[in-house]
Scaffold this motif. Structure first.
Motif, PDB file in Angstrom:
ATOM      1  N   PRO A  43       0.883  -1.201  -0.012  1.00 17.57           N
ATOM      2  CA  PRO A  43       0.074  -0.005  -0.031  1.00 17.57           C
ATOM      3  C   PRO A  43       0.856   1.178  -0.097  1.00 17.57           C
ATOM      4  CG  PRO A  43      -0.083  -1.071   2.260  1.00 17.57           C
ATOM      5  CD  PRO A  43       0.837  -1.779   1.227  1.00 17.57           C
ATOM      6  N   TRP A  44       0.501   2.412  -0.798  1.00 20.68           N
ATOM      7  CA  TRP A  44       1.363   3.299  -1.172  1.00 20.68           C
ATOM      8  C   TRP A  44       0.766   4.430  -0.261  1.00 20.68           C
ATOM      9  CZ3 TRP A  44       6.043   2.817  -3.024  1.00 20.68           C
ATOM     10  CH2 TRP A  44       6.272   1.601  -3.687  1.00 20.68           C
ATOM     11  N   TYR A  45       1.452   5.337   0.493  1.00 19.89           N
ATOM     12  CA  TYR A  45       1.159   6.207   1.076  1.00 19.89           C
ATOM     13  C   TYR A  45       1.810   7.600   0.489  1.00 19.89           C
ATOM     14  CZ  TYR A  45      -0.631   2.815   4.589  1.00 19.89           C
ATOM     15  OH  TYR A  45      -1.151   1.804   4.974  1.00 19.89           O
ATOM     16  N   ARG A  46       1.130   8.840   1.061  1.00 19.66           N
ATOM     17  CA  ARG A  46       1.651  10.278   0.511  1.00 19.66           C
ATOM     18  C   ARG A  46       2.810  10.316   1.106  1.00 19.66           C
ATOM     19  NH1 ARG A  46       0.071  15.469   2.914  1.00 19.66           N
ATOM     20  NH2 ARG A  46      -0.467  13.966   4.625  1.00 19.66           N
ATOM     21  N   GLY A  47       3.777  10.574   0.410  1.00 23.96           N
ATOM     22  CA  GLY A  47       5.186  11.038   0.937  1.00 23.96           C
ATOM     23  C   GLY A  47       6.263   9.832   0.910  1.00 23.96           C
ATOM     24  N   LEU A  48       5.464   8.495   0.873  1.00 25.99           N
ATOM     25  CA  LEU A  48       6.489   7.242   0.599  1.00 25.99           C
ATOM     26  C   LEU A  48       7.396   7.514  -0.582  1.00 25.99           C
ATOM     27  CD1 LEU A  48       6.844   4.730   2.409  1.00 25.99           C
ATOM     28  CD2 LEU A  48       5.314   3.623   0.693  1.00 25.99           C
ATOM     29  N   VAL A  49       6.929   7.657  -1.770  1.00 23.54           N
ATOM     30  CA  VAL A  49       7.579   7.505  -2.832  1.00 23.54           C
ATOM     31  C   VAL A  49       8.763   9.031  -2.825  1.00 23.54           C
ATOM     32  CG1 VAL A  49       7.872   7.920  -5.186  1.00 23.54           C
ATOM     33  CG2 VAL A  49       5.908   6.929  -4.294  1.00 23.54           C
ATOM     34  N   LEU A  50       8.062   9.983  -2.332  1.00 22.75           N
ATOM     35  CA  LEU A  50       9.214  11.332  -2.362  1.00 22.75           C
ATOM     36  C   LEU A  50      10.332  10.835  -1.486  1.00 22.75           C
ATOM     37  CD1 LEU A  50       9.117  13.719  -3.582  1.00 22.75           C
ATOM     38  CD2 LEU A  50       8.172  14.873  -1.458  1.00 22.75           C
ATOM     39  N   ARG A  51      10.234  10.111  -0.155  1.00 25.33           N
ATOM     40  CA  ARG A  51      11.149   9.958   1.014  1.00 25.33           C
ATOM     41  C   ARG A  51      11.942   8.713   0.318  1.00 25.33           C
ATOM     42  NH1 ARG A  51       7.398   8.880   5.338  1.00 25.33           N
ATOM     43  NH2 ARG A  51       6.382  10.816   5.588  1.00 25.33           N
ATOM     44  N   GLY A  52      11.463   7.654  -0.561  1.00 27.26           N
ATOM     45  CA  GLY A  52      12.254   6.815  -1.202  1.00 27.26           C
ATOM     46  C   GLY A  52      13.147   7.437  -2.276  1.00 27.26           C
ATOM     47  N   LEU A  53      12.800   8.378  -2.981  1.00 30.87           N
ATOM     48  CA  LEU A  53      13.644   9.053  -3.797  1.00 30.87           C
ATOM     49  C   LEU A  53      14.648   9.936  -3.203  1.00 30.87           C
ATOM     50  CD1 LEU A  53      10.978  10.511  -6.596  1.00 30.87           C
ATOM     51  CD2 LEU A  53      12.979   8.595  -6.721  1.00 30.87           C
ATOM     52  N   VAL A 103      14.950  -0.881  -0.211  1.00 26.71           N
ATOM     53  CA  VAL A 103      14.823  -1.324   1.373  1.00 26.71           C
ATOM     54  C   VAL A 103      13.828  -0.454   2.035  1.00 26.71           C
ATOM     55  CG1 VAL A 103      16.260  -1.363   3.349  1.00 26.71           C
ATOM     56  CG2 VAL A 103      17.265  -2.390   1.352  1.00 26.71           C
ATOM     57  N   TYR A 104      13.930   0.868   1.892  1.00 28.04           N
ATOM     58  CA  TYR A 104      12.929   1.773   2.509  1.00 28.04           C
ATOM     59  C   TYR A 104      11.712   1.519   1.918  1.00 28.04           C
ATOM     60  CZ  TYR A 104      10.292   5.669   3.688  1.00 28.04           C
ATOM     61  OH  TYR A 104       9.359   6.701   4.154  1.00 28.04           O
ATOM     62  N   TRP A 105      11.391   1.248   0.905  1.00 33.66           N
ATOM     63  CA  TRP A 105      10.082   0.996   0.287  1.00 33.66           C
ATOM     64  C   TRP A 105       9.605  -0.318   0.875  1.00 33.66           C
ATOM     65  CZ3 TRP A 105      11.192   2.936  -5.334  1.00 33.66           C
ATOM     66  CH2 TRP A 105      10.860   4.293  -5.325  1.00 33.66           C
ATOM     67  N   LEU A 106      10.472  -1.387   0.990  1.00 40.54           N
ATOM     68  CA  LEU A 106       9.906  -2.563   1.606  1.00 40.54           C
ATOM     69  C   LEU A 106       9.632  -2.415   3.183  1.00 40.54           C
ATOM     70  CD1 LEU A 106      12.434  -5.048  -0.147  1.00 40.54           C
ATOM     71  CD2 LEU A 106       9.956  -4.874  -0.367  1.00 40.54           C
ATOM     72  N   VAL A 107      10.540  -1.720   3.785  1.00 38.60           N
ATOM     73  CA  VAL A 107      10.571  -1.664   5.462  1.00 38.60           C
ATOM     74  C   VAL A 107       9.623  -0.449   5.810  1.00 38.60           C
ATOM     75  CG1 VAL A 107      11.913  -3.514   5.604  1.00 38.60           C
ATOM     76  CG2 VAL A 107      12.722  -1.143   5.800  1.00 38.60           C
ATOM     77  N   GLY A 108       9.689   0.544   5.068  1.00 33.96           N
ATOM     78  CA  GLY A 108       9.229   1.912   5.487  1.00 33.96           C
ATOM     79  C   GLY A 108       7.856   2.004   6.131  1.00 33.96           C
ATOM     80  N   ARG A 109       7.755   2.600   7.169  1.00 33.82           N
ATOM     81  CA  ARG A 109       6.536   2.949   7.769  1.00 33.82           C
ATOM     82  C   ARG A 109       5.590   3.869   7.106  1.00 33.82           C
ATOM     83  NH1 ARG A 109       6.810  -1.180  10.679  1.00 33.82           N
ATOM     84  NH2 ARG A 109       8.249  -1.652  12.291  1.00 33.82           N
ATOM     85  N   PRO A 110       4.353   3.944   7.219  1.00 36.50           N
ATOM     86  CA  PRO A 110       3.445   5.144   6.612  1.00 36.50           C
ATOM     87  C   PRO A 110       3.441   6.122   7.550  1.00 36.50           C
ATOM     88  CG  PRO A 110       2.003   3.311   7.373  1.00 36.50           C
ATOM     89  CD  PRO A 110       3.728   2.755   7.362  1.00 36.50           C
ATOM     90  N   PRO A 111       3.491   7.344   7.022  1.00 35.70           N
ATOM     91  CA  PRO A 111       3.543   8.517   7.747  1.00 35.70           C
ATOM     92  C   PRO A 111       2.234   8.771   8.867  1.00 35.70           C
ATOM     93  CG  PRO A 111       3.122   9.230   5.542  1.00 35.70           C
ATOM     94  CD  PRO A 111       3.517   7.488   5.572  1.00 35.70           C
TER      95      PRO A 111
END
Length: 112
Positions: A43-53, A103-111
């Motif tokens: 599930p993609w959350y707002r800011g997840l892609v920007l932080r991944g970049l 790695v961030y996109w796999l284990v990152g927590r939603p904001p």
């Protein structure tokens, strides 16, 4: 579970037969299929892609920084010899950035 076991068995047989290109293809598939599945179904959350970049850009600089430190730390380093160390840091930069981002996109927590 069966496809993963078949891929692992294929990699073992390819290594035993000394077909290293085939073994690396089996191993790469064994690693990439669950990784791509996890990224695809996440599930993609707002800011997840920007932080991944952002982590991609930050992770890209780590090998270049390490190459520079290693080249600078060598006393009496010639131009060509130091250039190889820096070149390896530059070549590995996109790979390290991609690894940090994935790695961030796999284990990152939603904001929150």
């Amino acid at each position: 579970m069966v496809p993963a076991l078949l891929l692992a068995a294929g990699a073992c047989v390819a290594v035993a037969a000394r077909h290293f290109a085939l073994a690396s293809a089996f191993t790469g598939t064994l690693v990439l299929v669950p990784l791509v599945f996890r990224l695809w179904t996440r599930p993609w959350y707002r800011g997840l892609v920007l932080r991944g970049l952002g982590l991609f850009i930050a992770g890209m600089h780590l090998p270049m920084l390490a190459g520079g430190v290693l080249a600078y730390g060598r006393i009496g380093c010639d131009g060509a010899d130091c250039g190889q160390t820096l070149l390896w840091g530059i070549v590995l930069a996109p790979v390290a950035g991609a690894v940090c981002s994935v790695v961030y996109w796999l284990v990152g927590r939603p904001p929150v």
